[in-house]
Write a protein that holds these residues in place. Structure first.
Motif, PDB file in Angstrom:
ATOM      1  N   TYR A   3      33.625  18.645  29.179  1.00  0.00           N
ATOM      2  CA  TYR A   3      32.586  19.093  28.955  1.00  0.00           C
ATOM      3  C   TYR A   3      33.045  20.332  29.366  1.00  0.00           C
ATOM      4  O   TYR A   3      33.096  21.599  29.201  1.00  0.00           O
ATOM      5  CB  TYR A   3      31.192  18.823  28.994  1.00  0.00           C
ATOM      6  CG  TYR A   3      30.420  19.467  28.486  1.00  0.00           C
ATOM      7  CD1 TYR A   3      29.496  19.177  27.636  1.00  0.00           C
ATOM      8  CD2 TYR A   3      29.786  20.973  30.049  1.00  0.00           C
ATOM      9  CE1 TYR A   3      28.324  20.381  27.237  1.00  0.00           C
ATOM     10  CE2 TYR A   3      28.641  21.750  28.760  1.00  0.00           C
ATOM     11  CZ  TYR A   3      28.325  21.638  28.314  1.00  0.00           C
ATOM     12  OH  TYR A   3      27.086  22.170  27.062  1.00  0.00           O
ATOM     13  N   ALA A   4      33.323  19.995  31.523  1.00  0.00           N
ATOM     14  CA  ALA A   4      33.974  20.454  31.886  1.00  0.00           C
ATOM     15  C   ALA A   4      35.087  21.514  31.668  1.00  0.00           C
ATOM     16  O   ALA A   4      34.732  22.865  32.198  1.00  0.00           O
ATOM     17  CB  ALA A   4      33.666  20.072  33.474  1.00  0.00           C
ATOM     18  N   VAL A  30      37.318  27.805  44.137  1.00  0.00           N
ATOM     19  CA  VAL A  30      35.535  27.900  43.910  1.00  0.00           C
ATOM     20  C   VAL A  30      35.235  28.018  44.587  1.00  0.00           C
ATOM     21  O   VAL A  30      34.563  27.219  45.635  1.00  0.00           O
ATOM     22  CB  VAL A  30      35.003  26.560  43.315  1.00  0.00           C
ATOM     23  CG1 VAL A  30      33.593  27.153  42.098  1.00  0.00           C
ATOM     24  CG2 VAL A  30      36.546  26.240  41.473  1.00  0.00           C
ATOM     25  N   ASN A  31      34.649  29.796  45.086  1.00  0.00           N
ATOM     26  CA  ASN A  31      33.502  29.759  45.586  1.00  0.00           C
ATOM     27  C   ASN A  31      31.988  29.856  44.966  1.00  0.00           C
ATOM     28  O   ASN A  31      31.820  30.854  43.999  1.00  0.00           O
ATOM     29  CB  ASN A  31      33.442  31.209  45.874  1.00  0.00           C
ATOM     30  CG  ASN A  31      33.279  32.036  47.183  1.00  0.00           C
ATOM     31  OD1 ASN A  31      31.635  31.729  46.871  1.00  0.00           O
ATOM     32  ND2 ASN A  31      33.884  32.758  47.780  1.00  0.00           N
ATOM     33  N   TRP A  32      31.278  28.619  45.617  1.00  0.00           N
ATOM     34  CA  TRP A  32      30.244  28.974  44.791  1.00  0.00           C
ATOM     35  C   TRP A  32      28.658  29.766  45.045  1.00  0.00           C
ATOM     36  O   TRP A  32      27.792  30.228  44.682  1.00  0.00           O
ATOM     37  CB  TRP A  32      29.424  27.496  45.056  1.00  0.00           C
ATOM     38  CG  TRP A  32      29.919  26.117  44.531  1.00  0.00           C
ATOM     39  CD1 TRP A  32      31.522  25.620  45.585  1.00  0.00           C
ATOM     40  CD2 TRP A  32      30.545  25.417  43.573  1.00  0.00           C
ATOM     41  NE1 TRP A  32      32.044  24.758  44.282  1.00  0.00           N
ATOM     42  CE2 TRP A  32      31.357  24.768  43.500  1.00  0.00           C
ATOM     43  CE3 TRP A  32      29.602  25.861  42.177  1.00  0.00           C
ATOM     44  CZ2 TRP A  32      31.515  23.863  42.274  1.00  0.00           C
ATOM     45  CZ3 TRP A  32      29.822  25.186  41.504  1.00  0.00           C
ATOM     46  CH2 TRP A  32      30.525  24.263  40.548  1.00  0.00           C
ATOM     47  N   LEU A  65      27.742  26.994  32.869  1.00  0.00           N
ATOM     48  CA  LEU A  65      28.779  26.780  33.186  1.00  0.00           C
ATOM     49  C   LEU A  65      29.229  26.193  35.470  1.00  0.00           C
ATOM     50  O   LEU A  65      29.762  25.370  35.464  1.00  0.00           O
ATOM     51  CB  LEU A  65      29.682  27.898  33.799  1.00  0.00           C
ATOM     52  CG  LEU A  65      31.956  27.726  34.101  1.00  0.00           C
ATOM     53  CD1 LEU A  65      32.745  26.282  33.358  1.00  0.00           C
ATOM     54  CD2 LEU A  65      32.389  28.945  34.694  1.00  0.00           C
ATOM     55  N   ARG A  66      28.174  27.079  35.905  1.00  0.00           N
ATOM     56  CA  ARG A  66      28.028  26.664  37.071  1.00  0.00           C
ATOM     57  C   ARG A  66      27.476  24.775  37.120  1.00  0.00           C
ATOM     58  O   ARG A  66      27.895  23.811  37.870  1.00  0.00           O
ATOM     59  CB  ARG A  66      26.905  27.090  37.723  1.00  0.00           C
ATOM     60  CG  ARG A  66      27.880  28.430  38.619  1.00  0.00           C
ATOM     61  CD  ARG A  66      26.292  29.148  39.012  1.00  0.00           C
ATOM     62  NE  ARG A  66      25.709  28.794  40.144  1.00  0.00           N
ATOM     63  CZ  ARG A  66      26.291  28.829  41.224  1.00  0.00           C
ATOM     64  NH1 ARG A  66      27.096  29.601  41.275  1.00  0.00           N
ATOM     65  NH2 ARG A  66      25.387  27.710  42.423  1.00  0.00           N
ATOM     66  N   LYS A  67      26.674  24.261  35.909  1.00  0.00           N
ATOM     67  CA  LYS A  67      26.065  23.178  36.178  1.00  0.00           C
ATOM     68  C   LYS A  67      26.915  22.330  35.657  1.00  0.00           C
ATOM     69  O   LYS A  67      27.250  20.865  35.796  1.00  0.00           O
ATOM     70  CB  LYS A  67      25.383  22.630  35.292  1.00  0.00           C
ATOM     71  CG  LYS A  67      23.841  24.139  35.417  1.00  0.00           C
ATOM     72  CD  LYS A  67      22.348  24.373  34.379  1.00  0.00           C
ATOM     73  CE  LYS A  67      21.113  25.163  34.895  1.00  0.00           C
ATOM     74  NZ  LYS A  67      20.340  25.450  34.426  1.00  0.00           N
TER      75      LYS A  67
END
Length: 299
Positions: A135-136, A159-161, A185-187
């Protein structure tokens, strides 16, 4: 002069020299080098079958026309053209490439609608490690347009959150870029980091965002091919071949349909020319009809 023999091009002494130079000058990936080698092999076999021993403008054109007449894929034609052109330039041969182009055949089957992508996501089980990982990755390919090689090489630190962007460190031909990410996408990525990555992580691949099912290495092309198979055999009920690369096309198409500028889409995808970006966009018949009705004075 470029002399082809009946033996395999891998045994031809000039091929390795040419490929090594292309890898260094153009920063080609292993996959690109394999495509180049395959193209040279096909050319060598064709020349041997036709009794040709020296490359000439006439047999170049004859070979390319045979590709077109036998309805090979457009990518096969394009690769052959690029390889031959670069071979001529590398060895400074007094030859010119024929001005042949293979028109793109737009097929309705190429178009993947947002609704179809929603069905694919809904069919992915998010209760297993493989389902969460799939999924990711699928979400990442569709939401950012990243190439599968870029996903494999994605670093954890890229990856800069906070600022919500991903740094593509290892793009095609060494090009680097930033792509935004947000929303669902973050989730998806956080679910993978929380539920899967800690259970698979090892010292061998601690810098990589995604790791193999056994955790002993980062993802590779074989893992992506297996994911493509799962998309078509398990997640997609549609009679069209859907791959991670097709999802990259869908990303470009849906951005364009919602008003994004072609140049900006190209920046997101890492393209060097808007012409390349335009090749990625597969409009649906419904969308074309809608645009025509809205924009034409006699519609």
């Amino acid at each position: 002069m470029m002399v082809f023999q009946q033996r395999s091009i891998t045994m031809f002494e000039q091929a390795d020299e040419f490929l090594a130079a292309q890898r260094m000058r153009r920063k080609l990936s292993n996959l690109s080098i394999r495509c180049y080698r395959s193209a040279l092999t096909r050319i060598a076999r064709w020349m041997a079958q036709h009794g040709e021993s020296v490359l000439s403008e006439a047999n170049i054109e004859a070979y390319l026309r045979e590709i077109m007449d036998n309805q090979y894929s457009r990518s096969t034609f394009a690769t052959a053209t690029v390889v031959l052109n670069r071979w001529i330039k590398f060895y400074k041969l007094p030859l010119r490439m024929p001005g042949l182009t293979m028109p793109r055949q737009r097929r309705q089957a190429n178009y993947i609608s947002p609704e179809e992508i929603g069905v694919i996501f809904a069919n992915i089980p998010r209760t297993t490690a493989q389902g969460i990982t799939d999924y990711a990755i699928i979400d990442l390919a569709y939401s950012t347009g990243m190439r599968r090689s870029e996903i494999c090489k994605l670093q954890y630190c890229d990856v800069n959150w906070e600022q919500r962007y991903i740094f593509i460190r290892y793009g095609k031909r060494g090009k680097q870029r930033f792509v935004p990410f947000m929303g669902v996408l973050r989730k998806s990525l956080r679910a993978y980091l929380k539920k899967v990555r800690p259970t698979k992580l090892s010292a061998h691949c601690s810098n990589f965002f995604f790791v193999s099912p056994k955790g002993n290495r980062p993802l590779n092309d074989n893992d992506m091919q297996e994911l493509n198979a799962r998309i078509n055999n398990e997640y997609s009920p549609f009679k069209k071949h859907i791959t991670l690369h097709r999802l990259r096309h869908a990303c470009a198409t849906h951005l364009s349909e919602n008003g994004a500028d072609l140049r900006l889409i190209g920046l997101i995808l890492g393209h060097g020319s808007p012409d390349i970006t335009s090749e990625y966009i597969d409009y649906s018949e419904e969308y074309l009809a809608k645009v025509f009705k809205k924009g034409h004075p006699r519609a």
